[in-house]
Structures are given as structure tokens and as C-alpha cells.
Design an enzyme around this catalytic site. Structure first.
Site, PDB file in Angstrom:
ATOM      1  N   MET A  88      11.687   8.274  50.224  1.00 20.06           N
ATOM      2  CA  MET A  88      11.163   9.632  50.320  1.00 20.06           C
ATOM      3  C   MET A  88      10.825  10.224  48.962  1.00 20.06           C
ATOM      4  O   MET A  88      11.355  11.253  48.579  1.00 20.06           O
ATOM      5  CB  MET A  88      12.147  10.528  51.047  1.00 20.06           C
ATOM      6  CG  MET A  88      13.524  10.554  50.461  1.00 20.06           C
ATOM      7  SD  MET A  88      14.764  10.609  51.762  1.00 20.06           S
ATOM      8  CE  MET A  88      14.664   8.934  52.365  1.00 20.06           C
ATOM      9  N   PRO A  89       9.931   9.553  48.253  1.00 18.31           N
ATOM     10  CA  PRO A  89       9.598  10.070  46.907  1.00 18.31           C
ATOM     11  C   PRO A  89       8.810  11.378  46.957  1.00 18.31           C
ATOM     12  O   PRO A  89       8.149  11.688  47.952  1.00 18.31           O
ATOM     13  CB  PRO A  89       8.711   8.961  46.321  1.00 18.31           C
ATOM     14  CG  PRO A  89       8.902   7.773  47.183  1.00 18.31           C
ATOM     15  CD  PRO A  89       9.238   8.298  48.547  1.00 18.31           C
ATOM     16  N   TYR A  90       8.922  12.104  45.879  1.00 17.36           N
ATOM     17  CA  TYR A  90       8.133  13.325  45.657  1.00 17.36           C
ATOM     18  C   TYR A  90       7.453  13.154  44.309  1.00 17.36           C
ATOM     19  O   TYR A  90       8.129  12.982  43.289  1.00 17.36           O
ATOM     20  CB  TYR A  90       9.056  14.542  45.650  1.00 17.36           C
ATOM     21  CG  TYR A  90       8.390  15.812  45.212  1.00 17.36           C
ATOM     22  CD1 TYR A  90       7.637  16.569  46.112  1.00 17.36           C
ATOM     23  CD2 TYR A  90       8.480  16.258  43.904  1.00 17.36           C
ATOM     24  CE1 TYR A  90       7.012  17.734  45.700  1.00 17.36           C
ATOM     25  CE2 TYR A  90       7.855  17.428  43.496  1.00 17.36           C
ATOM     26  CZ  TYR A  90       7.124  18.160  44.401  1.00 17.36           C
ATOM     27  OH  TYR A  90       6.498  19.314  43.999  1.00 17.36           O
TER      28      TYR A  90
END
Lengths: 68, 68, 68, 68, 68, 68
Positions: free
Chosen positions: A1-3
Site C-alpha cells: 500500500m505505497p503512497y
């Protein structure tokens, strides 16, 4: 779940370029880290050249000098 | 002295909703961490849907598809 | 698809408090903006008190003064 | 190669003030940490007063109260 | 002079993967926006899974469930 | 009520240097924008040199080359 947050100067970035940034940054997370693209966010901040400085200079001034 | 940054898409967020976000986020710091609300900052960033991507897609496109 | 970043000082925040921050911030997005919790991210940054300043003072010093 | 992000309310900040913020923040990195100014970035975010909260209050309301 | 911030969970990201993230994000700025790589910054933040939430859940718990 | 975030590499920054960064950044807000120092936050993020890239290179490598 990268940002991923991409900050760039606000100099006529097109809708197509934004799509490519979003796709490329998402693909990078998949390729390098095997992340799920469905939970990968990319947020692009376009910053006015008056509000960005480098080397003591305002980018607006650097752009004006570069044109001369 | 917490600092809370809320990033959301720029889709007709009302003044009243912003108040509720600010009050709710501040209250959360007081309730959970016993922080002083007087030194709790909440900053809301509204991001154009062209500038937000998820799952390789630009949110503008996701919204258009959802309407069909 | 909100992204909420909570910056707080690194002062013995428990696992249970982090859960409450995540749940509370997510619920706020659902209640106020009708957002989908499945694409709501909450990221907590714990900052050393040496690295946080307010009113010219380092928080480490403020904490030491408060104890006296 | 420091990166300094200054978030302030969007209340008639002049071009000249932005220059001074950029120069001052860059000089601080040179003076305190001996950093190379040529790779020091300063980015100023101006935030609408409706989008900034402190002590449960929206800054727009605090400004209105202060004028009375 | 883009600034790219990549936030990912702190789950055994290797030095080689970090290099690939830095190279890939920089190349994306060159390819899509014709930016100068010499003034392109990439900063990777590794966040403890206790400090990242999605869908009301702490990522630590999601990982534990996924293993079962 | 400014919020200033300083991101620097994690290379033996001393407690005294952090104090000077906090004092200097706060004073800049007072001098240039007449802000109230009591509600001025400064947050310093120290980033591992493995996690910072510039010009395609990891800063750790740039430092090693510079020493040769």
C-alpha cells in the site's frame, strides 16, 4: 500500500503527462517491491514557481534568466 | 502538539465538512493521546482529481466510469 | 481515497493507541465525507522530541521544564 | 541536499516575502549544517484559511473574531 | 527540480530495491517531464506496520491474517 | 501558525544543531511574516542516506565516492 507524492513546478503539465506519472510510479512499486497496484496511491502536487526555491533563487527568476 | 494532514480529492467539500474534519481530528488527539487542542494543527489539502491516482488510474477517469 | 498523516511526538505511544488513531481517523472520513474506508490510508509518524520545536523551544526541553 | 517545506496560511504573502523565506531557509542550512545551497530546495505551501485548524477552530473564524 | 516522496511499509526493503526505486522515479521525471536528474530528489520513508492503517485495520494485523 | 518541515540526511546532526534549526526557522517566520512563534512548529526529519537519492544516485554512494 505505497503512497507516492510527486512535487513538481506548475508549468503546463498536461493531463496525459499526469497519467504517465501515475502509471509509471505505480508500475515501479509493482516491479521493484511486488506491491498491489489497487492500493497504491500517487498524488501530484503542482507548485507555483514563485513558491519553489533552489540555490537561494526563486524558480520564477531562474526560468526568466534561462530564457535570456 | 500534533500535526494532522488530511489529503482528499477536491470534490465540493463544504465549509461545514471542513469544520467537522478539523473538530473530529482534534478531538481524536485529545481522546486517544490526551494532547492539548490549543497546539493541535489540522491542515486539509484538496487535490484535483487529475492529480490523484489509484490502481494505475486517474481518479477523474474512475469518477467518469462510476457515473456510467 | 483519503490519506491522513498524523505527526506526533515519540513518547510511548502504545499499539492500542495507534489502533484507535487509525480507526478514529478512518471513521471521520466515512462520517463526514462518505469515503470508502477500504481506500483510506492513515500513516502515523512518531517524531523524536529533539526534532520537534514550538515557540523557539525544543520539545525535549519543554518536557523537562514541565516536570520540575 | 536538504528539503524544507514551509506551510503557511494563504493571506496575501508577497513575492518579496517568498524570496526572503527561500533565502533565509537556505542560509539556515548553510550556516548550521554546512549544506550546499545549490542542492537545497525550499517549497512554500499556501493553505486557504478554511483548510487550517487550530484548537478546534477554523483559522477563517479566528481571523474574523480577531478583527472584532 | 522534482521532489518525490515514497512512503512504504518497513518490511525488509533491501539496499538494491532502494536503488531501483531511486533510479526508476528519477527516470520517470526525465522521460515524462524532461526534468534535470541532477536536481531530482527521491526520499523513501519506511513506516512501521504498526503505524500504517488501511480500511480501519493496522497493517501488522493484516499481515498476520494473511499468513494464516 | 506556520508548520516547517526540514528533511535532511541522518549524518550526525547534533542536539545543538537541531536547536539552531528550530530557532532559526521560527525566527524567519517572525521576521518575514510577523507570525506568532508560540504557534510555529518546526519538525526535523532525519533520513538515512540509503533512502535519499539525487541524480539517480543513492546518497550513501555519493558520500563514499567523495571520500576517495
Amino acid at each position: 500500500m505505497p503512497y507516492i507524492n510527486i512535487k513538481i513546478t506548475d508549468e503546463n503539465v498536461t493531463r496525459e503527462q499526469k497519467e504517465k506519472l501515475i502509471q509509471g510510479a505505480t508500475q515501479l512499486m509493482v516491479d521493484v517491491l511486488d506491491k498491489n497496484p489497487q492500493t497504491t496511491f500517487v498524488v501530484i502536487d503542482e507548485v507555483n514557481t514563485d513558491n519553489w526555491g533552489i540555490g537561494y533563487d526563486v524558480v520564477t527568476d531562474l526560468r526568466a534568466k534561462a530564457k535570456k
